[in-house]
Design a protein around this motif. Structure first.
Motif, mmCIF file in Angstrom:
data_model
loop_
_atom_site.group_PDB
_atom_site.id
_atom_site.type_symbol
_atom_site.label_atom_id
_atom_site.label_comp_id
_atom_site.label_asym_id
_atom_site.label_seq_id
_atom_site.Cartn_x
_atom_site.Cartn_y
_atom_site.Cartn_z
ATOM 1 N N GLY A 61 -3.302 5.402 -7.839
ATOM 2 C CA GLY A 61 -4.262 5.879 -6.837
ATOM 3 C C GLY A 61 -5.397 4.889 -6.636
ATOM 4 N N PHE A 62 -5.965 4.409 -7.736
ATOM 5 C CA PHE A 62 -7.052 3.430 -7.599
ATOM 6 C C PHE A 62 -6.552 2.093 -7.069
ATOM 7 C CE2 PHE A 62 -9.851 6.175 -10.150
ATOM 8 C CZ PHE A 62 -10.979 6.097 -9.336
ATOM 9 N N ALA A 63 -5.353 1.702 -7.448
ATOM 10 C CA ALA A 63 -4.796 0.453 -6.903
ATOM 11 C C ALA A 63 -4.664 0.552 -5.388
ATOM 12 C CB ALA A 63 -3.444 0.155 -7.554
ATOM 13 N N PHE B 138 -8.087 0.241 -3.848
ATOM 14 C CA PHE B 138 -8.715 -1.074 -3.952
ATOM 15 C C PHE B 138 -8.052 -2.147 -3.098
ATOM 16 C CE2 PHE B 138 -10.931 0.728 -7.575
ATOM 17 C CZ PHE B 138 -12.188 0.177 -7.408
ATOM 18 N N ILE B 139 -6.827 -1.927 -2.654
ATOM 19 C CA ILE B 139 -6.236 -2.933 -1.759
ATOM 20 C C ILE B 139 -6.557 -2.631 -0.296
ATOM 21 C CG2 ILE B 139 -4.396 -3.501 -3.385
ATOM 22 C CD1 ILE B 139 -2.452 -2.100 -1.446
ATOM 23 N N THR B 140 -7.301 -1.574 -0.077
ATOM 24 C CA THR B 140 -7.794 -1.222 1.259
ATOM 25 C C THR B 140 -9.317 -1.156 1.168
ATOM 26 O OG1 THR B 140 -7.800 1.153 0.824
ATOM 27 C CG2 THR B 140 -5.747 0.209 1.678
ATOM 28 N N PHE C 265 2.949 6.078 -2.595
ATOM 29 C CA PHE C 265 4.152 6.810 -3.004
ATOM 30 C C PHE C 265 4.138 7.057 -4.515
ATOM 31 C CE2 PHE C 265 8.379 6.543 -4.900
ATOM 32 C CZ PHE C 265 8.989 7.656 -4.326
ATOM 33 N N LEU C 266 3.861 6.023 -5.284
ATOM 34 C CA LEU C 266 3.843 6.163 -6.744
ATOM 35 C C LEU C 266 2.707 7.076 -7.207
ATOM 36 C CD1 LEU C 266 4.788 2.528 -7.750
ATOM 37 C CD2 LEU C 266 6.187 4.586 -8.048
ATOM 38 N N HIS C 267 1.571 6.989 -6.544
ATOM 39 C CA HIS C 267 0.449 7.873 -6.863
ATOM 40 C C HIS C 267 0.852 9.339 -6.657
ATOM 41 C CE1 HIS C 267 -3.551 9.538 -7.047
ATOM 42 N NE2 HIS C 267 -3.492 9.930 -5.787
ATOM 43 N N TYR D 175 0.828 -1.205 0.000
ATOM 44 C CA TYR D 175 0.000 0.000 0.000
ATOM 45 C C TYR D 175 0.867 1.260 0.000
ATOM 46 C CZ TYR D 175 -2.890 3.750 1.768
ATOM 47 O OH TYR D 175 -3.501 4.959 1.933
ATOM 48 N N ASN D 176 1.882 1.306 0.841
ATOM 49 C CA ASN D 176 2.746 2.496 0.920
ATOM 50 C C ASN D 176 3.442 2.783 -0.412
ATOM 51 O OD1 ASN D 176 2.147 3.213 3.555
ATOM 52 N ND2 ASN D 176 3.684 1.849 4.396
#
Length: 159
Positions: A63-65, A68-70, A7-9, A2-3
């Motif tokens: 951002g959507f990834a 969606f993992i949370t 970060f990439l977002h 998630y982090n």
């Protein structure tokens, strides 16, 4: 994981704003330049719009990834952020993208009119109207307001 996604977002959001900001800065600079040949040079240093679009897509994907993992994808703020971003993008595209064509056409017509000494007053008026068009201000305000709303939604997650 998630982090890294967040970060990439954020990284791609900053890269997108930097590349996109160069376009807005060129539009704002154009307003103050009375020389059509010099005004066209402002746009030679801006990044190709296709690269800005790649950054736009990467920002959205990461951002959507992350959402969606949370369980956040079930919350309203995520979807509201996407809607605000799409509305902001539409408005900026409408008032910004078409403005480039107006700028180039008006500048080139005035340059040609000065070379041939034909239809000079009309070409000068068209160029001055393009320079004074409110498009650059509109996209700047819309972009900043949209960004502020999205940052508020992402930071405070009110819904």
């Amino acid at each position: 994981m998630y982090n890294w996604l967040v970060f990439l977002h954020i990284f791609f959001a900053f890269a997108f704003m930097r590349g996109h900001g160069a376009h807005v800065a060129a539009m704002l600079k154009f307003r103050g330049e009375p020389d059509p040949e010099k005004s066209l040079t402002f746009f030679s240093n801006v990044p190709d719009i296709k690269y800005v679009r790649y950054l736009y897509i990467a920002m959205g994907v990461f951002g959507f990834a992350a959402a969606f993992i949370t369980p956040w994808w079930k919350q309203v703020w995520v979807w509201l952020s996407a809607v605000v971003f799409l509305i902001t993008s539409f408005a900026m595209s409408k008032y910004g993208a078409g403005y480039y064509g107006i700028i180039f056409d008006a500048s080139n017509r005035l340059i040609e009119a000065k070379k041939t000494n034909t239809n000079l007053p009309a070409a000068q008026k068209e160029f001055d109207n393009a320079r004074m068009a409110p498009n650059a201000t509109i996209v700047s305000v819309v972009g900043l307001v949209g960004l502020a709303i999205i940052l508020w939604l992402m930071r405070f997650k009110p819904f």
